[in-house]
Design a protein around this motif. Structure first.
Motif, PDB file in Angstrom:
ATOM      1  N   ALA A  97      32.805  39.817  52.624  1.00  9.70           N
ATOM      2  CA  ALA A  97      32.779  39.435  51.209  1.00  9.70           C
ATOM      3  C   ALA A  97      33.519  40.455  50.351  1.00  9.70           C
ATOM      4  O   ALA A  97      34.283  40.087  49.450  1.00  9.70           O
ATOM      5  CB  ALA A  97      31.337  39.286  50.728  1.00  9.70           C
ATOM      6  N   LEU A  98      33.314  41.737  50.637  1.00  8.17           N
ATOM      7  CA  LEU A  98      33.978  42.777  49.858  1.00  8.17           C
ATOM      8  C   LEU A  98      35.485  42.790  50.098  1.00  8.17           C
ATOM      9  O   LEU A  98      36.266  43.041  49.163  1.00  8.17           O
ATOM     10  CB  LEU A  98      33.365  44.148  50.155  1.00  8.17           C
ATOM     11  CG  LEU A  98      31.928  44.335  49.649  1.00  8.17           C
ATOM     12  CD1 LEU A  98      31.365  45.661  50.124  1.00  8.17           C
ATOM     13  CD2 LEU A  98      31.849  44.214  48.134  1.00  8.17           C
ATOM     14  N   VAL A  99      35.912  42.493  51.312  1.00 11.63           N
ATOM     15  CA  VAL A  99      37.357  42.398  51.582  1.00 11.63           C
ATOM     16  C   VAL A  99      37.959  41.232  50.789  1.00 11.63           C
ATOM     17  O   VAL A  99      39.022  41.367  50.175  1.00 11.63           O
ATOM     18  CB  VAL A  99      37.635  42.258  53.098  1.00 11.63           C
ATOM     19  CG1 VAL A  99      39.080  41.870  53.367  1.00 11.63           C
ATOM     20  CG2 VAL A  99      37.286  43.559  53.815  1.00 11.63           C
ATOM     21  N   LEU A 100      37.278  40.095  50.785  1.00 13.48           N
ATOM     22  CA  LEU A 100      37.749  38.967  49.976  1.00 13.48           C
ATOM     23  C   LEU A 100      37.775  39.329  48.488  1.00 13.48           C
ATOM     24  O   LEU A 100      38.693  38.950  47.758  1.00 13.48           O
ATOM     25  CB  LEU A 100      36.865  37.736  50.195  1.00 13.48           C
ATOM     26  CG  LEU A 100      36.991  37.065  51.559  1.00 13.48           C
ATOM     27  CD1 LEU A 100      35.886  36.037  51.753  1.00 13.48           C
ATOM     28  CD2 LEU A 100      38.362  36.423  51.709  1.00 13.48           C
ATOM     29  N   LEU A 106      43.079  42.386  43.734  1.00 14.46           N
ATOM     30  CA  LEU A 106      44.515  42.659  43.825  1.00 14.46           C
ATOM     31  C   LEU A 106      45.315  41.523  43.190  1.00 14.46           C
ATOM     32  O   LEU A 106      46.322  41.763  42.515  1.00 14.46           O
ATOM     33  CB  LEU A 106      44.938  42.866  45.283  1.00 14.46           C
ATOM     34  CG  LEU A 106      44.440  44.158  45.925  1.00 14.46           C
ATOM     35  CD1 LEU A 106      44.784  44.179  47.416  1.00 14.46           C
ATOM     36  CD2 LEU A 106      45.025  45.377  45.213  1.00 14.46           C
ATOM     37  N   SER A 107      44.851  40.306  43.378  1.00 17.76           N
ATOM     38  CA  SER A 107      45.497  39.153  42.739  1.00 17.76           C
ATOM     39  C   SER A 107      45.365  39.239  41.220  1.00 17.76           C
ATOM     40  O   SER A 107      46.321  38.962  40.482  1.00 17.76           O
ATOM     41  CB  SER A 107      44.895  37.843  43.254  1.00 17.76           C
ATOM     42  OG  SER A 107      45.063  37.730  44.645  1.00 17.76           O
ATOM     43  N   VAL A 108      44.174  39.626  40.746  1.00 18.02           N
ATOM     44  CA  VAL A 108      43.954  39.795  39.306  1.00 18.02           C
ATOM     45  C   VAL A 108      44.898  40.872  38.762  1.00 18.02           C
ATOM     46  O   VAL A 108      45.511  40.704  37.702  1.00 18.02           O
ATOM     47  CB  VAL A 108      42.477  40.154  39.003  1.00 18.02           C
ATOM     48  CG1 VAL A 108      42.301  40.608  37.560  1.00 18.02           C
ATOM     49  CG2 VAL A 108      41.565  38.982  39.315  1.00 18.02           C
ATOM     50  N   LEU A 109      45.017  41.963  39.490  1.00 17.80           N
ATOM     51  CA  LEU A 109      45.907  43.048  39.077  1.00 17.80           C
ATOM     52  C   LEU A 109      47.348  42.549  38.948  1.00 17.80           C
ATOM     53  O   LEU A 109      48.001  42.755  37.917  1.00 17.80           O
ATOM     54  CB  LEU A 109      45.831  44.205  40.082  1.00 17.80           C
ATOM     55  CG  LEU A 109      46.788  45.356  39.830  1.00 17.80           C
ATOM     56  CD1 LEU A 109      46.387  46.121  38.574  1.00 17.80           C
ATOM     57  CD2 LEU A 109      46.823  46.276  41.033  1.00 17.80           C
ATOM     58  N   LEU A 123      53.605  36.657  36.999  1.00 18.70           N
ATOM     59  CA  LEU A 123      53.442  36.068  38.326  1.00 18.70           C
ATOM     60  C   LEU A 123      52.407  34.947  38.263  1.00 18.70           C
ATOM     61  O   LEU A 123      51.294  35.074  38.761  1.00 18.70           O
ATOM     62  CB  LEU A 123      53.015  37.146  39.331  1.00 18.70           C
ATOM     63  CG  LEU A 123      53.960  38.337  39.452  1.00 18.70           C
ATOM     64  CD1 LEU A 123      53.332  39.437  40.285  1.00 18.70           C
ATOM     65  CD2 LEU A 123      55.280  37.897  40.063  1.00 18.70           C
ATOM     66  N   GLU A 124      52.775  33.847  37.639  1.00 17.43           N
ATOM     67  CA  GLU A 124      51.856  32.721  37.454  1.00 17.43           C
ATOM     68  C   GLU A 124      51.330  32.160  38.774  1.00 17.43           C
ATOM     69  O   GLU A 124      50.216  31.678  38.855  1.00 17.43           O
ATOM     70  CB  GLU A 124      52.533  31.601  36.654  1.00 17.43           C
ATOM     71  CG  GLU A 124      52.854  31.973  35.222  1.00 17.43           C
ATOM     72  CD  GLU A 124      51.619  32.206  34.361  1.00 17.43           C
ATOM     73  OE1 GLU A 124      50.576  31.581  34.615  1.00 17.43           O
ATOM     74  OE2 GLU A 124      51.718  33.015  33.432  1.00 17.43           O
ATOM     75  N   LEU A 129      45.254  32.269  43.705  1.00 18.67           N
ATOM     76  CA  LEU A 129      44.720  33.186  44.718  1.00 18.67           C
ATOM     77  C   LEU A 129      43.466  33.903  44.221  1.00 18.67           C
ATOM     78  O   LEU A 129      42.578  34.237  45.009  1.00 18.67           O
ATOM     79  CB  LEU A 129      45.777  34.214  45.125  1.00 18.67           C
ATOM     80  CG  LEU A 129      46.981  33.670  45.867  1.00 18.67           C
ATOM     81  CD1 LEU A 129      47.984  34.788  46.140  1.00 18.67           C
ATOM     82  CD2 LEU A 129      46.571  32.984  47.156  1.00 18.67           C
ATOM     83  N   ILE A 130      43.417  34.147  42.911  1.00 17.45           N
ATOM     84  CA  ILE A 130      42.233  34.799  42.343  1.00 17.45           C
ATOM     85  C   ILE A 130      40.993  34.012  42.738  1.00 17.45           C
ATOM     86  O   ILE A 130      40.023  34.561  43.279  1.00 17.45           O
ATOM     87  CB  ILE A 130      42.357  34.911  40.813  1.00 17.45           C
ATOM     88  CG1 ILE A 130      43.512  35.853  40.442  1.00 17.45           C
ATOM     89  CG2 ILE A 130      41.036  35.365  40.195  1.00 17.45           C
ATOM     90  CD1 ILE A 130      43.875  35.842  38.950  1.00 17.45           C
ATOM     91  N   TRP A 131      41.009  32.722  42.487  1.00 17.53           N
ATOM     92  CA  TRP A 131      39.827  31.881  42.761  1.00 17.53           C
ATOM     93  C   TRP A 131      39.660  31.605  44.244  1.00 17.53           C
ATOM     94  O   TRP A 131      38.536  31.471  44.729  1.00 17.53           O
ATOM     95  CB  TRP A 131      39.915  30.590  41.951  1.00 17.53           C
ATOM     96  CG  TRP A 131      39.812  30.904  40.505  1.00 17.53           C
ATOM     97  CD1 TRP A 131      40.824  30.935  39.590  1.00 17.53           C
ATOM     98  CD2 TRP A 131      38.632  31.328  39.807  1.00 17.53           C
ATOM     99  NE1 TRP A 131      40.349  31.335  38.375  1.00 17.53           N
ATOM    100  CE2 TRP A 131      39.012  31.578  38.477  1.00 17.53           C
ATOM    101  CE3 TRP A 131      37.309  31.513  40.180  1.00 17.53           C
ATOM    102  CZ2 TRP A 131      38.101  31.994  37.518  1.00 17.53           C
ATOM    103  CZ3 TRP A 131      36.397  31.926  39.224  1.00 17.53           C
ATOM    104  CH2 TRP A 131      36.799  32.172  37.913  1.00 17.53           C
TER     105      TRP A 131
END
Length: 158
Positions: A97-100, A106-109, A123-124, A129-131
């Motif tokens: 879960a923490l890796v996900l 990272l996607s949010v960043l 980067l739209e 990937l965030i969700w």
């Protein structure tokens, strides 16, 4: 999970990054306590320390330094759970879960860098990937808190 829901309230519904990231710092403290249970006095001291650190980082440089505190707490959280995955209830699930969750962050960043660093391309395509990473990470974190052995015992004796 209450801290996670509160952080999401700020981040998703109000696009308020500073309070959202600050609250997520406390969510990671709570997750760390699953690997290292603390007594009441130590819990209070950890929360006060993180609150002071968050307040100080926000007063100096807002989101950038606060994100550093968040990354430090997240890294410590992952390290603790990897180290104790065999002794913590559902430890492997928590690590996955923490890796996900890291992949989500990272996607949010990557999605938000253009907001804070002018001249970077937006980067739209990262947004889905965030969700994709966030929903399973939170589901696994929630499910990992269930003590299935205790449930089985109660069904047998209940």
């Amino acid at each position: 999970m209450a801290f996670t829901v509160t952080a999401d309230f700020f981040l998703v519904l109000h696009d308020a990054h500073v309070p959202g990231v600050a609250v997520f710092c406390f969510a990671h403290v709570c997750y760390m306590m699953r690997a290292c249970p603390l007594n009441g006095k130590r819990i209070a001291s950890v929360f006060v320390t993180v609150a002071l650190a968050a307040a100080i980082t926000v007063s100096f440089n807002g989101i950038i330094v606060l994100a550093g505190l968040y990354a430090f707490l997240f890294g410590l959280n992952i390290r603790l759970h990897i180290k104790r995955r065999k002794t913590v209830h559902n430890g492997l699930w928590i690590v996955v879960a923490l890796v996900l969750f890291v992949l989500c962050d990272l996607s949010v960043l990557l999605y938000n860098v253009p907001r804070y660093a002018g001249g970077w391309p937006t980067l739209e395509g990262i947004f889905p990937l965030i969700w994709l990473f966030y929903v399973p990470s939170q589901g696994l974190l929630a499910v990992s808190a269930i003590d299935s052995e205790r449930l089985r015992r109660s069904e047998i004796h209940g």
